[in-house]
Design a protein around this motif. Sequence first.
Motif, PDB file in Angstrom:
ATOM      1  N   THR A  52       0.818  -1.206   0.000  1.00  0.00           N
ATOM      2  CA  THR A  52       0.000   0.000   0.000  1.00  0.00           C
ATOM      3  C   THR A  52       0.856   1.262   0.000  1.00  0.00           C
ATOM      4  OG1 THR A  52      -0.152  -0.295   2.398  1.00  0.00           O
ATOM      5  CG2 THR A  52      -2.048  -0.976   1.077  1.00  0.00           C
ATOM      6  N   SER A  60      -8.865   0.060  -6.306  1.00  0.00           N
ATOM      7  CA  SER A  60      -8.301   1.309  -6.819  1.00  0.00           C
ATOM      8  C   SER A  60      -6.797   1.155  -7.011  1.00  0.00           C
ATOM      9  CB  SER A  60      -8.581   2.458  -5.846  1.00  0.00           C
ATOM     10  OG  SER A  60      -7.847   3.616  -6.216  1.00  0.00           O
ATOM     11  N   ALA A  62      -4.733   3.381  -7.328  1.00  0.00           N
ATOM     12  CA  ALA A  62      -4.009   4.476  -6.670  1.00  0.00           C
ATOM     13  C   ALA A  62      -3.469   4.093  -5.300  1.00  0.00           C
ATOM     14  CB  ALA A  62      -4.926   5.692  -6.543  1.00  0.00           C
ATOM     15  N   VAL A  63      -3.967   3.004  -4.713  1.00  0.00           N
ATOM     16  CA  VAL A  63      -3.522   2.646  -3.357  1.00  0.00           C
ATOM     17  C   VAL A  63      -2.370   1.646  -3.379  1.00  0.00           C
ATOM     18  CG1 VAL A  63      -5.861   3.029  -2.498  1.00  0.00           C
ATOM     19  CG2 VAL A  63      -5.114   0.695  -2.997  1.00  0.00           C
ATOM     20  N   SER A  65       1.341  -0.152  -4.911  1.00  0.00           N
ATOM     21  CA  SER A  65       2.615  -0.095  -5.623  1.00  0.00           C
ATOM     22  C   SER A  65       3.099  -1.528  -5.802  1.00  0.00           C
ATOM     23  CB  SER A  65       3.641   0.709  -4.816  1.00  0.00           C
ATOM     24  OG  SER A  65       4.930   0.607  -5.395  1.00  0.00           O
TER      25      SER A  65
END
Length: 304
Positions: A52, A60, A62-63, A65
Amino acid sequence: MHRFYEDFTLPISLIFKNPFLNSRKVALSVAAGIVLLLSTLSESFGQATFRTVASGNWNSGAVWSIVSGSDGDGIPDADDDVIIRGAFTINVNVNSFCSNLQIGGTASGSLNNAGTVNINTNISLIVTNTVTVGGFGSSFRTGTLIFASGAVLQTPDLTFGNAGGTPGTPNEIDMAAGGILRVGSFTVNSTGITNNWTPGTGTVVMTTTNTLPTQDITSFNNLTINGGTTTLGVNTPIAGTLRIDGGTLAMGIRNITTVAAINMTGTSITGTGTITLAGDITTNASGTTASINAPIALGEAIEP
């Protein structure tokens, strides 16, 4: 993926319809297309490790990596490992999958501290290997797992408290609002670590042969045995219903110190320990034999 396949096949069909292209060019075009398609499939379904970088919803991008491997859509799938850390909270807002789930940081760095997973109402999270609640290496690397009403977590093994954990803020599994934890076995590490287990109004379903923990996870609201033999680790209170849907509950010398009701479906409870029963026993044997080979004590007086 489906769109890619459609877009890709269209020019191949046009090549075959073009009388000015010879068969060698057609073959080369088809071969190149197959290589490209296989490459794309490999990228989309590759195994990756996600961690995260923000709080938000599971679906999502965006949360997340990706720290190793590759993934086509940037969202954890059934073959991906997931680490929740950085004091971030992930809401499982759609039915989701992963291979291993680590809640709480496991390495050095400013973002490798606590992690929280909320499984939303009527949503399921299926983990094909292990769920670990609690990180290690720092007292701040704790894990929290929260069930909403109707939430489901399914995993072969749940580890509560990381073996390398450091004393600090407690790890937590919270079923106060309900939910279902469907698990093969528990592993509890609590040497120097605090683990808070809240059975609340939830249901724990044991799916394979196991021995229940002797610490931390020692009481239940509803407990269901649905495969193999489950052996009690300690004297165990069950606030709600004990269901034996498949397999056996082996009490040994341990007691079920209280249980509101028992529901049997052609299976058995064995042992020399005592069941203190506060309610009814219901059998739904459907032509097979349901048996309780253990002493039963009535928890309430019988009115004449």
